[in-house]
Write a protein that holds these residues in place. Structure first.
Motif, PDB file in Angstrom:
ATOM      1  N   ASN A   1      45.525  -5.639  20.353  1.00  0.00           N
ATOM      2  CA  ASN A   1      44.003  -5.046  20.634  1.00  0.00           C
ATOM      3  C   ASN A   1      43.750  -4.213  21.988  1.00  0.00           C
ATOM      4  OD1 ASN A   1      43.642  -5.214  17.913  1.00  0.00           O
ATOM      5  ND2 ASN A   1      42.635  -7.317  18.028  1.00  0.00           N
ATOM      6  N   GLN A   2      44.544  -4.570  22.784  1.00  0.00           N
ATOM      7  CA  GLN A   2      44.253  -4.254  24.287  1.00  0.00           C
ATOM      8  C   GLN A   2      45.187  -3.111  24.626  1.00  0.00           C
ATOM      9  OE1 GLN A   2      42.218  -5.936  26.837  1.00  0.00           O
ATOM     10  NE2 GLN A   2      41.388  -6.592  24.834  1.00  0.00           N
ATOM     11  N   TRP A   3      45.777  -2.595  23.673  1.00  0.00           N
ATOM     12  CA  TRP A   3      46.733  -1.425  24.049  1.00  0.00           C
ATOM     13  C   TRP A   3      45.988  -0.295  24.765  1.00  0.00           C
ATOM     14  CZ3 TRP A   3      45.844   3.695  22.519  1.00  0.00           C
ATOM     15  CH2 TRP A   3      44.986   4.013  21.352  1.00  0.00           C
ATOM     16  N   PRO A   4      44.755   0.112  24.690  1.00  0.00           N
ATOM     17  CA  PRO A   4      44.073   1.399  25.480  1.00  0.00           C
ATOM     18  C   PRO A   4      44.324   0.711  27.015  1.00  0.00           C
ATOM     19  CG  PRO A   4      42.616   0.749  23.492  1.00  0.00           C
ATOM     20  CD  PRO A   4      43.822  -0.206  23.447  1.00  0.00           C
TER      21      PRO A   4
ATOM     22  N   PRO B   1      37.154   6.026  36.045  1.00  0.00           N
ATOM     23  CA  PRO B   1      37.570   6.447  34.758  1.00  0.00           C
ATOM     24  C   PRO B   1      38.661   5.629  33.838  1.00  0.00           C
ATOM     25  CG  PRO B   1      38.437   8.019  36.568  1.00  0.00           C
ATOM     26  CD  PRO B   1      37.483   6.898  37.046  1.00  0.00           C
ATOM     27  N   THR B   2      39.407   5.177  34.748  1.00  0.00           N
ATOM     28  CA  THR B   2      40.587   4.357  34.077  1.00  0.00           C
ATOM     29  C   THR B   2      39.949   3.242  33.273  1.00  0.00           C
ATOM     30  OG1 THR B   2      42.384   4.819  36.142  1.00  0.00           O
ATOM     31  CG2 THR B   2      42.621   2.500  34.372  1.00  0.00           C
ATOM     32  N   ALA B   3      39.060   2.512  34.076  1.00  0.00           N
ATOM     33  CA  ALA B   3      38.252   1.377  33.295  1.00  0.00           C
ATOM     34  C   ALA B   3      37.656   1.782  31.926  1.00  0.00           C
ATOM     35  CB  ALA B   3      37.273   0.773  33.998  1.00  0.00           C
ATOM     36  N   LEU B   4      36.870   3.460  32.021  1.00  0.00           N
ATOM     37  CA  LEU B   4      36.368   3.960  30.941  1.00  0.00           C
ATOM     38  C   LEU B   4      37.380   4.248  29.675  1.00  0.00           C
ATOM     39  CD1 LEU B   4      33.898   6.325  32.517  1.00  0.00           C
ATOM     40  CD2 LEU B   4      33.152   4.168  31.538  1.00  0.00           C
ATOM     41  N   LEU B   5      38.652   4.571  30.026  1.00  0.00           N
ATOM     42  CA  LEU B   5      39.682   4.938  29.194  1.00  0.00           C
ATOM     43  C   LEU B   5      39.805   3.732  28.601  1.00  0.00           C
ATOM     44  CD1 LEU B   5      41.476   7.218  28.178  1.00  0.00           C
ATOM     45  CD2 LEU B   5      43.154   6.308  29.960  1.00  0.00           C
TER      46      LEU B   5
ATOM     47  N   LEU C   1      43.436  -1.196  39.695  1.00  0.00           N
ATOM     48  CA  LEU C   1      43.599  -1.079  38.364  1.00  0.00           C
ATOM     49  C   LEU C   1      43.939  -2.224  37.709  1.00  0.00           C
ATOM     50  CD1 LEU C   1      46.122   2.051  38.940  1.00  0.00           C
ATOM     51  CD2 LEU C   1      43.682   2.209  38.377  1.00  0.00           C
ATOM     52  N   VAL C   2      44.499  -3.078  38.180  1.00  0.00           N
ATOM     53  CA  VAL C   2      44.908  -4.094  37.346  1.00  0.00           C
ATOM     54  C   VAL C   2      43.703  -5.242  37.049  1.00  0.00           C
ATOM     55  CG1 VAL C   2      45.271  -5.941  39.280  1.00  0.00           C
ATOM     56  CG2 VAL C   2      46.812  -6.003  37.313  1.00  0.00           C
ATOM     57  N   LEU C   3      42.617  -5.024  37.514  1.00  0.00           N
ATOM     58  CA  LEU C   3      41.347  -5.784  37.040  1.00  0.00           C
ATOM     59  C   LEU C   3      40.955  -5.407  35.729  1.00  0.00           C
ATOM     60  CD1 LEU C   3      39.344  -5.302  40.462  1.00  0.00           C
ATOM     61  CD2 LEU C   3      40.778  -7.192  39.626  1.00  0.00           C
ATOM     62  N   ASP C   4      41.450  -4.260  34.969  1.00  0.00           N
ATOM     63  CA  ASP C   4      40.972  -4.024  33.850  1.00  0.00           C
ATOM     64  C   ASP C   4      41.748  -4.584  32.610  1.00  0.00           C
ATOM     65  OD1 ASP C   4      38.739  -2.313  34.374  1.00  0.00           O
ATOM     66  OD2 ASP C   4      39.977  -0.639  34.992  1.00  0.00           O
ATOM     67  N   LEU C   5      43.026  -5.489  33.275  1.00  0.00           N
ATOM     68  CA  LEU C   5      43.658  -5.991  32.282  1.00  0.00           C
ATOM     69  C   LEU C   5      43.256  -7.595  32.166  1.00  0.00           C
ATOM     70  CD1 LEU C   5      47.290  -4.666  33.424  1.00  0.00           C
ATOM     71  CD2 LEU C   5      45.714  -3.907  31.772  1.00  0.00           C
ATOM     72  N   HIS C   6      42.611  -7.909  31.210  1.00  0.00           N
ATOM     73  CA  HIS C   6      42.031  -9.215  31.072  1.00  0.00           C
ATOM     74  C   HIS C   6      42.927 -10.227  30.002  1.00  0.00           C
ATOM     75  CE1 HIS C   6      38.507  -7.451  32.927  1.00  0.00           C
ATOM     76  NE2 HIS C   6      38.509  -6.575  31.894  1.00  0.00           N
ATOM     77  N   VAL C   7      42.689 -11.440  30.398  1.00  0.00           N
ATOM     78  CA  VAL C   7      43.479 -12.548  29.653  1.00  0.00           C
ATOM     79  C   VAL C   7      42.278 -13.063  28.458  1.00  0.00           C
ATOM     80  CG1 VAL C   7      45.313 -13.074  31.193  1.00  0.00           C
ATOM     81  CG2 VAL C   7      43.192 -14.346  31.120  1.00  0.00           C
ATOM     82  N   PRO C   8      42.751 -13.461  27.356  1.00  0.00           N
ATOM     83  CA  PRO C   8      41.744 -13.966  26.571  1.00  0.00           C
ATOM     84  C   PRO C   8      41.155 -15.333  26.865  1.00  0.00           C
ATOM     85  CG  PRO C   8      43.862 -14.223  25.504  1.00  0.00           C
ATOM     86  CD  PRO C   8      43.913 -13.574  26.715  1.00  0.00           C
TER      87      PRO C   8
ATOM     88  N   TYR D   1      36.954   2.398  25.951  1.00  0.00           N
ATOM     89  CA  TYR D   1      36.432   3.362  25.071  1.00  0.00           C
ATOM     90  C   TYR D   1      37.267   4.209  24.284  1.00  0.00           C
ATOM     91  CZ  TYR D   1      32.136   1.710  26.972  1.00  0.00           C
ATOM     92  OH  TYR D   1      31.004   0.854  27.413  1.00  0.00           O
ATOM     93  N   PHE D   2      38.748   4.323  24.645  1.00  0.00           N
ATOM     94  CA  PHE D   2      39.742   5.559  24.119  1.00  0.00           C
ATOM     95  C   PHE D   2      39.705   5.283  22.726  1.00  0.00           C
ATOM     96  CE2 PHE D   2      43.966   6.574  23.362  1.00  0.00           C
ATOM     97  CZ  PHE D   2      43.897   7.892  23.547  1.00  0.00           C
ATOM     98  N   ASP D   3      39.755   4.363  22.230  1.00  0.00           N
ATOM     99  CA  ASP D   3      40.142   3.906  20.686  1.00  0.00           C
ATOM    100  C   ASP D   3      38.661   3.927  19.904  1.00  0.00           C
ATOM    101  OD1 ASP D   3      39.168   1.476  21.550  1.00  0.00           O
ATOM    102  OD2 ASP D   3      40.308   0.352  20.374  1.00  0.00           O
TER     103      ASP D   3
END
Length: 206
Positions: free
Chosen positions: A47-50, A100-104, A23-30, A107-109
């Motif tokens: 801007n990364q809140w989703p 689906p976590t990565a999709l959320l 799951l943590v792989l979808d949290l990216h640093v700039p 694309y959630f916003d």
């Protein structure tokens, strides 16, 4: 009675651990060049809140599923092929949560929010069904369960898992019209599963 499920439990713990780690792989640093000062960094994080929302929802959902998996296998002492395959289905679905976590997160916003929330909710509907299947297969033969477990305890655990299914279905329905409500229902189910795991613990002592 000697417990025969230790290898199943050990393998399952490893899969749950990997699923949480993914799951943590979808949290990216700039990128370093994209950030000039602290304000830029704060804007990027905002801007990364989703992505943070998706990570938190999925992490605690998987954690609570692991807690309940641990409690249910405190009740199951023996295994057969049906139990092993039902448990494998749970592990397959848990390992699939990261997609689906990565999709959320992405694309959630946007305009696809209802679709990604529906896909996200679907995975938990299937996981709930898999838990119900596992307990049904295990509890239909009391010889597979811990010595001394009562019929009342078996029914309590069965109802505990069964009650979650209609709530997940309601969350799925809301996802097509008001996606945020669907996620709030899933959040509420955290509390339900966290509290209900205590019921399973009490059943162990009956």
């Amino acid at each position: 009675m000697e417990k025969e499920t230790l290898r199943i439990e050990g393998f399952s713990d490893a899969v749950f651990a990997i699923a949480v780690t993914l799951l943590v792989l979808d949290l990216h640093v700039p990128e370093k060049d994209a950030i000039k000062n602290g304000s830029d960094l704060l804007v990027y994080i905002e801007n990364q809140w989703p992505a943070f929302l998706a990570f938190i929802l999925s992490f605690f959902s998987i954690f609570i599923m692991w807690v309940n998996h641990h409690k249910i296998f405190k009740q199951i002492y023996s295994r057969n092929s049906a139990i092993m395959f039902a448990n494998g289905l749970i592990l397959f679905l848990v390992s699939a949560v990261s997609y689906p976590t990565a999709l959320l997160a992405r694309y959630f916003d946007g305009e696809a929010s209802s679709v990604v929330v529906a896909l996200y909710t679907w995975i938990f509907v299937f996981i709930n069904l898999a838990y119900n299947l596992l307990w049904f297969l295990a509890s239909r033969d009391k010889k597979l369960l811990r010595p001394g477990i009562t019929d009342a305890a078996i029914r309590k655990i069965h109802n505990n898992y069964l009650y979650g299914l209609p709530i997940y279905v309601i969350a799925l329905i809301f996802s097509f019209w008001i996606p945020i409500v669907s996620l709030m229902i899933i959040l509420g189910l955290w509390i339900f599963w966290a509290l209900s795991s205590g019921k399973i613990e009490m059943s162990m002592k009956e």
